[in-house]
Motif scaffolding. Structure first.
Motif, PDB file in Angstrom:
ATOM      1  N   PRO A 147       0.692  -1.498  -0.515  1.00 19.23           N
ATOM      2  CA  PRO A 147       0.098  -0.144  -0.056  1.00 19.23           C
ATOM      3  C   PRO A 147       0.488   1.278   0.000  1.00 19.23           C
ATOM      4  N   GLY A 148       0.544   2.418  -1.080  1.00 19.78           N
ATOM      5  CA  GLY A 148       1.423   3.365  -0.853  1.00 19.78           C
ATOM      6  C   GLY A 148       3.013   3.548  -1.497  1.00 19.78           C
ATOM      7  N   ILE A 149       2.817   2.123  -2.028  1.00 17.16           N
ATOM      8  CA  ILE A 149       3.922   2.124  -3.086  1.00 17.16           C
ATOM      9  C   ILE A 149       4.059   3.483  -4.287  1.00 17.16           C
ATOM     10  N   ASP A 150       3.275   3.307  -4.779  1.00 13.05           N
ATOM     11  CA  ASP A 150       3.017   4.448  -5.796  1.00 13.05           C
ATOM     12  C   ASP A 150       2.812   5.582  -5.371  1.00 13.05           C
ATOM     13  N   THR A 151       3.173   6.125  -4.368  1.00 14.80           N
ATOM     14  CA  THR A 151       3.266   7.324  -3.336  1.00 14.80           C
ATOM     15  C   THR A 151       4.136   7.709  -3.472  1.00 14.80           C
ATOM     16  N   PHE A 152       4.677   7.145  -3.408  1.00 13.70           N
ATOM     17  CA  PHE A 152       6.869   6.748  -3.058  1.00 13.70           C
ATOM     18  C   PHE A 152       7.342   8.315  -4.099  1.00 13.70           C
ATOM     19  N   GLU A 153       7.999   9.234  -2.967  1.00 10.86           N
ATOM     20  CA  GLU A 153       8.863  10.504  -3.952  1.00 10.86           C
ATOM     21  C   GLU A 153       9.725   9.914  -4.373  1.00 10.86           C
ATOM     22  N   THR A 312      12.526  -6.141  11.047  1.00 12.84           N
ATOM     23  CA  THR A 312      12.234  -7.778  11.058  1.00 12.84           C
ATOM     24  C   THR A 312      10.642  -7.839  11.118  1.00 12.84           C
ATOM     25  N   SER A 313       9.897  -6.672  11.229  1.00 11.95           N
ATOM     26  CA  SER A 313       9.074  -6.219  11.722  1.00 11.95           C
ATOM     27  C   SER A 313       8.071  -6.430   9.970  1.00 11.95           C
ATOM     28  N   SER A 314       7.201  -6.683  10.003  1.00  7.05           N
ATOM     29  CA  SER A 314       6.055  -6.448   8.806  1.00  7.05           C
ATOM     30  C   SER A 314       6.071  -5.158   8.170  1.00  7.05           C
ATOM     31  N   ILE A 315       6.251  -4.595   7.160  1.00  9.86           N
ATOM     32  CA  ILE A 315       6.043  -3.822   6.030  1.00  9.86           C
ATOM     33  C   ILE A 315       3.989  -3.783   5.885  1.00  9.86           C
ATOM     34  N   GLU A 316       3.913  -2.131   6.592  1.00 11.52           N
ATOM     35  CA  GLU A 316       2.578  -1.849   6.777  1.00 11.52           C
ATOM     36  C   GLU A 316       1.855  -1.446   5.339  1.00 11.52           C
ATOM     37  N   ARG A 317       3.016   0.084   5.224  1.00 10.32           N
ATOM     38  CA  ARG A 317       2.440   0.847   3.905  1.00 10.32           C
ATOM     39  C   ARG A 317       4.290   1.691   3.805  1.00 10.32           C
ATOM     40  N   ILE A 318       3.705   1.942   2.683  1.00 12.53           N
ATOM     41  CA  ILE A 318       5.276   2.629   2.163  1.00 12.53           C
ATOM     42  C   ILE A 318       4.105   4.324   1.593  1.00 12.53           C
ATOM     43  N   THR A 319       5.392   5.469   2.129  1.00 16.03           N
ATOM     44  CA  THR A 319       4.951   6.599   2.280  1.00 16.03           C
ATOM     45  C   THR A 319       5.487   7.423   1.264  1.00 16.03           C
ATOM     46  N   PRO A 320       5.377   8.581   1.195  1.00 15.56           N
ATOM     47  CA  PRO A 320       5.972   9.142   0.053  1.00 15.56           C
ATOM     48  C   PRO A 320       7.020   9.121   0.659  1.00 15.56           C
ATOM     49  N   ARG A 321       8.035   8.823   1.733  1.00 21.41           N
ATOM     50  CA  ARG A 321       9.290   9.552   2.445  1.00 21.41           C
ATOM     51  C   ARG A 321       9.669   8.188   2.980  1.00 21.41           C
ATOM     52  N   ILE A 333      13.575   6.840   3.944  1.00 19.54           N
ATOM     53  CA  ILE A 333      14.592   6.579   2.433  1.00 19.54           C
ATOM     54  C   ILE A 333      13.933   7.825   1.301  1.00 19.54           C
ATOM     55  N   ASP A 334      15.378   7.918   1.180  1.00 16.72           N
ATOM     56  CA  ASP A 334      15.304   8.046  -0.158  1.00 16.72           C
ATOM     57  C   ASP A 334      15.553   7.309  -1.009  1.00 16.72           C
ATOM     58  N   THR A 335      15.930   5.564  -1.599  1.00 21.85           N
ATOM     59  CA  THR A 335      15.581   5.077  -2.393  1.00 21.85           C
ATOM     60  C   THR A 335      15.492   3.300  -1.567  1.00 21.85           C
ATOM     61  N   LEU A 336      14.864   3.088  -2.564  1.00 19.21           N
ATOM     62  CA  LEU A 336      13.912   1.944  -2.179  1.00 19.21           C
ATOM     63  C   LEU A 336      14.499   0.662  -3.250  1.00 19.21           C
ATOM     64  N   VAL A 337      14.906  -0.035  -2.958  1.00 17.88           N
ATOM     65  CA  VAL A 337      15.057  -1.657  -3.127  1.00 17.88           C
ATOM     66  C   VAL A 337      14.333  -2.693  -3.337  1.00 17.88           C
ATOM     67  N   LEU A 338      14.029  -3.159  -4.730  1.00 14.54           N
ATOM     68  CA  LEU A 338      13.938  -4.471  -4.526  1.00 14.54           C
ATOM     69  C   LEU A 338      14.067  -5.492  -4.873  1.00 14.54           C
ATOM     70  N   ALA A 339      14.568  -6.450  -3.764  1.00 18.75           N
ATOM     71  CA  ALA A 339      14.557  -7.710  -4.551  1.00 18.75           C
ATOM     72  C   ALA A 339      13.324  -8.562  -4.109  1.00 18.75           C
ATOM     73  N   THR A 340      12.409  -8.679  -5.132  1.00 21.51           N
ATOM     74  CA  THR A 340      11.330  -9.639  -4.106  1.00 21.51           C
ATOM     75  C   THR A 340      11.711 -10.006  -4.789  1.00 21.51           C
ATOM     76  N   GLY A 341      12.578 -10.830  -5.801  1.00 20.60           N
ATOM     77  CA  GLY A 341      12.017 -12.317  -6.611  1.00 20.60           C
ATOM     78  C   GLY A 341      11.207 -12.148  -7.727  1.00 20.60           C
ATOM     79  N   PHE A 342      10.429 -13.493  -8.282  1.00 22.42           N
ATOM     80  CA  PHE A 342       9.883 -14.047  -9.024  1.00 22.42           C
ATOM     81  C   PHE A 342       8.490 -14.486  -8.647  1.00 22.42           C
ATOM     82  N   ASN A 343       8.036 -14.331  -9.554  1.00 22.45           N
ATOM     83  CA  ASN A 343       6.206 -15.153  -9.387  1.00 22.45           C
ATOM     84  C   ASN A 343       6.893 -16.011 -10.269  1.00 22.45           C
ATOM     85  N   LEU A 344       6.862 -17.961  -9.936  1.00 21.32           N
ATOM     86  CA  LEU A 344       6.708 -18.905 -10.402  1.00 21.32           C
ATOM     87  C   LEU A 344       5.357 -19.501 -10.544  1.00 21.32           C
TER      88      LEU A 344
END
Length: 503
Positions: A147-153, A312-321, A333-344
């Motif tokens: 939730p909110g990933i589209d708002t990240f600046e 290790t706490s679960s991610i609830e949402r992503i905010t603009p910052r 943060i100002d940089t988000l790196v997604l190492a979220t793998g693949f959908n098999l």
């Protein structure tokens, strides 16, 4: 109407390259290899993030019939794998049969014409006698719907779309994911970022990486006396077999070996990470092998740095910052790196729509009737179709074991077609069912069903809880089956004739 091609191969990674080489050997040289990317190499073309390297020793992660004596390290960097793919394609004159930037939308079997119709994104339709899907196991990147990933600046970058000119120096970065990719990337980011937060959902088993440069004298020896490299390959393959086949697939019979591998990984963790709490959070609570383990000497040590934090706490949402976790804490943060793998299991099996005999949709067939493929390569109701990345096809820990076993299977199958003077084949329901029963029974002894995998969240398991990816055989056994499977496990000739039940 005669088909335009002998065969269409979808995918120009190592699986597609191997299939193309075998088609040439079988005299089916009028084929085309379709690739959606702008060059060959598959995962080694798409991925080029910092720290990328093979996680299986290079002498094993390569074609046995095309050894490369020039690897710079025991675990070669990704750029060398890409270069190796280019070398093989050029040596076997494959590029002239490859079409890059070509997206395949789907394929449909025409029972009247006994051929495949392959539809491309630009509207073109190709026809071929045979269809070979070589789209790889890890070809569909996955981004969780945070939730909110589209708002990240700030900057968002997925590891499969890494920008070579991107510099994380001085940035406040976060990386989501702690799989094999993150294990390679985290140490690189830690060296440069002002601050790095590693968001971990599931810890991973990591064992020491016995890696070193290969001396020039050894490379020269491999080039001049190829048998020496074959011996090195055999030794490394034997070690992998002990780890994977005995410790993982024969878990019930060899629990001590599996436990020993886990103890090695825990000892590696204990000697690498100073902070007791961090060590505890990095310790998996599932048995070794439930999730693909990996090798690294730098991953754990990165958490000793003052600029690196494990979350290790679960991610609830992503905010603009930043990122807000379930406990209400926001990490700026100002940089988000997604190492979220693949959908098999949702989109990769299969990666394109494939419609077989009687309008059977392969994806729906697999999901309604269990994921399955005879010898990990063919499926009932799909004539003249070879799926080179299928359920129960991955053998050992090196992808090349799977590729070469399937090449051998192709050789035996097409050899029988020629002997009979036929051009059409389809695996029988009987043979497919018997194979599925055998692998299911054998996997009952594996760590997947005999061990504790409840917290692994492993891509080995599909949405039905089945470990339907790995084939429970040794490399030797897999190769033996590929050249000796019963020829009457297939029907040959017109596929519109219904199968006669066995007495």
């Amino acid at each position: 109407m005669a088909p335009r091609y002998d065969a269409v191969v979808v995918g120009a990674g190592f699986g597609g390259i191997g299939a193309a080489i075998q088609l040439d050997r079988l005299g089916l040289g009028d084929y085309v290899v379709l690739e959606r990317e702008d060059d060959l190499g598959g995962t080694w073309h798409v991925n080029h993030y910092p720290g990328l390297a093979v996680d299986i020793a290079s002498v094993t992660y390569s074609y046995s019939f095309e050894p490369n004596p020039h690897w710079s390290r025991l675990f070669a960097p990704g750029a060398e794998l890409k270069k190796y793919a280019e070398h093989v394609a050029d040596k076997y004159d494959l590029r002239r049969r490859m079409r890059f930037g070509t997206e395949v939308r789907g394929a449909r079997w025409d029972d009247n014409e006994q051929q495949w119709e392959v539809s491309l994104a630009d509207g073109e339709v190709l026809t071929s006698r045979y269809l070979l899907a070589a789209t790889g196991f890890l070809s569909q990147p996955y981004t969780p719907p945070f939730p909110g990933i589209d708002t990240f600046e700030g900057k968002i970058i997925h590891t499969t779309a890494w920008e070579d000119d991107f510099d994380v120096t001085g940035r406040k970065a976060a990386i989501i994911g702690t799989g094999a990719t993150a294990v390679q990337l985290v140490p690189e980011l830690a060296e440069r970022a002002e601050a790095l937060t590693v968001f971990q959902r599931t810890p991973i088993w990591v064992v020491p990486k016995v890696d070193a440069p290969i001396p020039a004298a050894v490379r020269t020896l491999f080039e001049r006396v190829p048998a020496t490299q074959q011996v090195a390959r055999m030794v490394n393959t034997t070690m992998l077999e002990a780890l994977m086949v005995i410790g993982v697939l024969h878990f019930k019979q060899a629990k001590p070996l599996n436990r020993a591998a886990g103890l090695l990984a825990k000892a590696h963790l204990r000697t690498s990470v100073r902070d007791k709490r961090t060590r505890r959070e990095l310790t998996p609570h599932y048995d070794f092998g439930c999730k693909r383990p990996t090798f690294s000497n730098a991953y754990f040590r990165a958490f000793n740095r003052s600029n690196v934090r494990l979350e290790t706490s679960s991610i609830e949402r992503i905010t603009p910052r930043g990122i807000v976790t379930a406990d209400g804490t926001e990490t700026e943060i100002d940089t988000l790196v997604l190492a979220t793998g693949f959908n098999l299991w949702d989109v990769n099996f299969p990666a394109i729509e494939i419609i077989g005999r009687d309008g059977t949709d392969l994806g729906k067939f697999w999901r309604d009737n269990r994921f399955q493929a005879y010898e990990g390569i063919t499926v009932p109701k799909f004539p003249n179709f070879l799926s080179l990345n299928s359920p129960y096809s991955y053998s050992g820990l090196s992808y090349f074991t799977t590729i070469e076993a399937q090449m051998k299977h192709m050789g035996r199958l097409f050899g029988e077609l020629v002997r009979r003077g036929e051009t059409t084949f389809e695996v029988t329901e009987r043979a497919n069912t018997e194979f599925l029963d055998r692998v299911t029974d054998k996997l009952g002894s594996s760590v997947f069903y005999g061990g504790d995998c409840s917290t692994a969240r492993s891509y080995y398991f599909n949405q039905h809880g089945e470990a339907a990816l790995l084939r429970p055989n040794s490399t030797v056994s897999t190769y033996r089956h590929a050249v000796s499977f019963p020829l009457d496990d297939y029907r040959y000739g017109a596929t519109s004739i219904p199968e006669v039940p066995s007495a």
